[in-house]
Every structure is written in structure tokens, then in C-alpha cells.
Design an enzyme around this catalytic site. Structure first.
Site, PDB file in Angstrom:
ATOM      1  N   ASP A 274     -10.265   9.228  -0.880  1.00 50.58           N
ATOM      2  CA  ASP A 274      -9.780   7.931  -1.358  1.00 50.58           C
ATOM      3  C   ASP A 274      -8.309   7.806  -0.971  1.00 50.58           C
ATOM      4  O   ASP A 274      -7.531   8.747  -1.147  1.00 50.58           O
ATOM      5  CB  ASP A 274      -9.938   7.846  -2.880  1.00 50.58           C
ATOM      6  CG  ASP A 274      -9.709   6.439  -3.391  1.00 50.58           C
ATOM      7  OD1 ASP A 274     -10.685   5.687  -3.500  1.00 50.58           O
ATOM      8  OD2 ASP A 274      -8.549   6.092  -3.689  1.00 50.58           O
TER       9      ASP A 274
ATOM     10  N   ASN B  97      -2.235  -3.804   1.212  1.00 53.71           N
ATOM     11  CA  ASN B  97      -2.718  -5.187   1.220  1.00 53.71           C
ATOM     12  C   ASN B  97      -1.686  -6.145   0.651  1.00 53.71           C
ATOM     13  O   ASN B  97      -1.473  -7.244   1.173  1.00 53.71           O
ATOM     14  CB  ASN B  97      -4.021  -5.293   0.431  1.00 53.71           C
ATOM     15  CG  ASN B  97      -5.214  -4.729   1.181  1.00 53.71           C
ATOM     16  OD1 ASN B  97      -5.253  -4.760   2.411  1.00 53.71           O
ATOM     17  ND2 ASN B  97      -6.180  -4.214   0.454  1.00 53.71           N
TER      18      ASN B  97
ATOM     19  N   HIS C 257      -4.191  -8.406   4.235  1.00 58.95           N
ATOM     20  CA  HIS C 257      -5.498  -7.766   4.349  1.00 58.95           C
ATOM     21  C   HIS C 257      -5.856  -7.419   5.793  1.00 58.95           C
ATOM     22  O   HIS C 257      -6.648  -6.496   6.030  1.00 58.95           O
ATOM     23  CB  HIS C 257      -6.569  -8.672   3.747  1.00 58.95           C
ATOM     24  CG  HIS C 257      -6.495  -8.753   2.254  1.00 58.95           C
ATOM     25  ND1 HIS C 257      -7.036  -7.788   1.428  1.00 58.95           N
ATOM     26  CD2 HIS C 257      -5.923  -9.660   1.430  1.00 58.95           C
ATOM     27  CE1 HIS C 257      -6.826  -8.104   0.171  1.00 58.95           C
ATOM     28  NE2 HIS C 257      -6.144  -9.240   0.134  1.00 58.95           N
TER      29      HIS C 257
ATOM     30  N   ASP D 269      -7.254  -3.883   6.705  1.00 58.82           N
ATOM     31  CA  ASP D 269      -8.500  -3.644   7.442  1.00 58.82           C
ATOM     32  C   ASP D 269      -8.273  -2.692   8.615  1.00 58.82           C
ATOM     33  O   ASP D 269      -9.101  -1.812   8.888  1.00 58.82           O
ATOM     34  CB  ASP D 269      -9.068  -4.962   7.966  1.00 58.82           C
ATOM     35  CG  ASP D 269      -9.687  -5.811   6.861  1.00 58.82           C
ATOM     36  OD1 ASP D 269      -9.849  -5.309   5.732  1.00 58.82           O
ATOM     37  OD2 ASP D 269      -9.991  -6.993   7.132  1.00 58.82           O
TER      38      ASP D 269
ATOM     39  N   ASP E 210     -11.627   1.535  -0.380  1.00 62.63           N
ATOM     40  CA  ASP E 210     -10.947   2.564   0.410  1.00 62.63           C
ATOM     41  C   ASP E 210     -11.495   3.955   0.089  1.00 62.63           C
ATOM     42  O   ASP E 210     -10.800   4.958   0.234  1.00 62.63           O
ATOM     43  CB  ASP E 210      -9.436   2.516   0.177  1.00 62.63           C
ATOM     44  CG  ASP E 210      -9.070   2.712  -1.292  1.00 62.63           C
ATOM     45  OD1 ASP E 210      -9.769   2.162  -2.156  1.00 62.63           O
ATOM     46  OD2 ASP E 210      -8.076   3.419  -1.573  1.00 62.63           O
TER      47      ASP E 210
END
Length: 211
Positions: free
Chosen positions: A84, A92, A97, A101, A126
């Protein structure tokens, strides 16, 4: 004057050729339609089992494939991995975003490169997971693998003029049979969250599950 029988025979032959040609065209169209439908079905199956952003298997596919791998492993050592990203929300919030991404795609590529032919997946957000073949369940080997994975994740990510360094918390736990998969993933997940709570000066954090 042409023989009527000869003319009729010629017309019949031409008709047969035309019919054969028409049948051939219909067969080709049918084959093309079948190929198109098969391609659509393959694409739909892939979309149903893979994450659209990273291309990795999704959560459902991971559990299905992992169970199959464990059934076929014949007692060979396997290690469940849960990964994680640390403070991913800040990426973000700070950069948008689209950048987030790109980071997720980079993480997926690095995890896949680390795992080689082993199974890795994006569980959602994530969070990623994997099931890695191991030559041994020796603690030193797992510690070394955890450090390598964390260091790989912490390498800079270049986005034009922007350079990001994203760290990850990693949890690992051995898994020996299909029935133990959920337990091992829960254990790895718990260790990953413990790693997130650690205050460390290292470039990346990782924790190996006790066993």
C-alpha cells in the site's frame, strides 16, 4: 445451331460455380463474424478480470488465480504480499488525479517487474497484492525480498519536469495451502498497516509477518 443439351449443361455448370462462389463468400463472412464475436468475448473476459488502469488482474481474479496456484503448488513455498502506498492521497490532492494515475501505473509496472512470472494484482485504490514463489521461507530471504521491493517502489518517478518519490508499506506472510490464503493475506495486511504506523528515517518502510 448449338445443341440444347450442351447449352443447358453449360448453364448448369455456370450456375453451380456461382452457387459455390456464393457459398464460399457466406462461409468467409460467417468465419469473420465468429472471429469478431470471439475477440469481443475475449476482450469482455479480460475487462471483467483486469484493472482498466494498470492492466493487472483485479481483486476477484487475484483470489481465483491465487487459489489455483496454491492448489498446483504441491507444497512449494509461497509468500503472500500486500503493498500500500504511503500518503497517496497527498499526490492526488497536490498534483491531480492524472499524476496519481501515472504513479499507480508506475507502481504496477515495478511490482510486475519485481514479481517476474509470479501473480500480482491491484486490489483497489493504491493497494496491491501478490503471491510469490520462494526458494525458502527463511526469514532472511523474506527480509531481503521486502527490502528490495520497498527500494524499488521508492525509486524516483519522472513525469516531465516533475520528479516524485513514493514510498510503500509492505506486509509479507508465508502461505502453504489454499485454505490458508485468506489468513495469510489478513496477516500480511495487518503487518502492512503496522508498517504504516512506524516512524522511520528509511527511504521506504516494510515489515515481515511473524510466523
Amino acid at each position: 445451331m448449338p445443341d440444347p443439351l450442351t447449352v443447358a449443361s453449360g448453364i448448369s455448370a455456370v450456375g453451380a460455380l456461382v452457387s459455390a462462389w456464393q457459398l464460399h463468400r457466406r462461409a468467409l463472412r460467417a468465419e469473420a463474424e465468429i472471429a469478431h464475436l470471439q475477440a469481443e468475448l475475449t476482450a469482455e473476459r479480460h475487462a471483467a478480470s483486469h484493472d482498466p488502469l494498470t492492466g493487472l488482474p483485479n481483486r476477484r481474479a487475484f483470489y481465483r488465480l491465487a487459489a489455483t496456484l496454491l492448489t498446483d503448488a504441491e507444497g512449494k513455498p509461497l509468500v503472500a504480499v500486500v503493498l500500500d502506498l504511503d500518503d497517496f492521497k497527498q499526490i492526488n490532492d497536490s498534483y491531480g488525479h492524472a499524476v496519481g494515475d501515472h504513479v499507480l501505473i508506475s507502481v504496477a509496472q515495478r511490482l510486475a517487474a519485481f514479481a517476474g512470472e509470479n501473480l500480482v494484482a491491484r486490489l483497489g485504490g493504491d493497494e496491491f497484492a501478490g503471491l510469490l514463489a520462494s526458494p525458502t521461507l527463511d526469514r532472511r530471504w523474506i527480509d531481503h525480498s521486502a527490502r528490495r521491493l520497498s527500494e524499488m517502489m521508492a525509486a524516483p518517478i519522472q513525469l516531465g519536469t516533475l520528479t516524485l518519490r513514493v514510498t510503500a508499506s509492505v506486509g509479507l506472510a508465508p502461505v502453504t495451502c489454499p485454505k490458508q490464503l485468506a489468513e495469510a493475506l489478513c496477516q500480511a495486511d495487518a503487518e502492512m498497516y503496522r508498517a504504516k504506523g512506524l516512524t522511520s528515517t528509511r527511504s521506504a518502510r516494510q515489515l515481515v509477518a511473524d510466523y
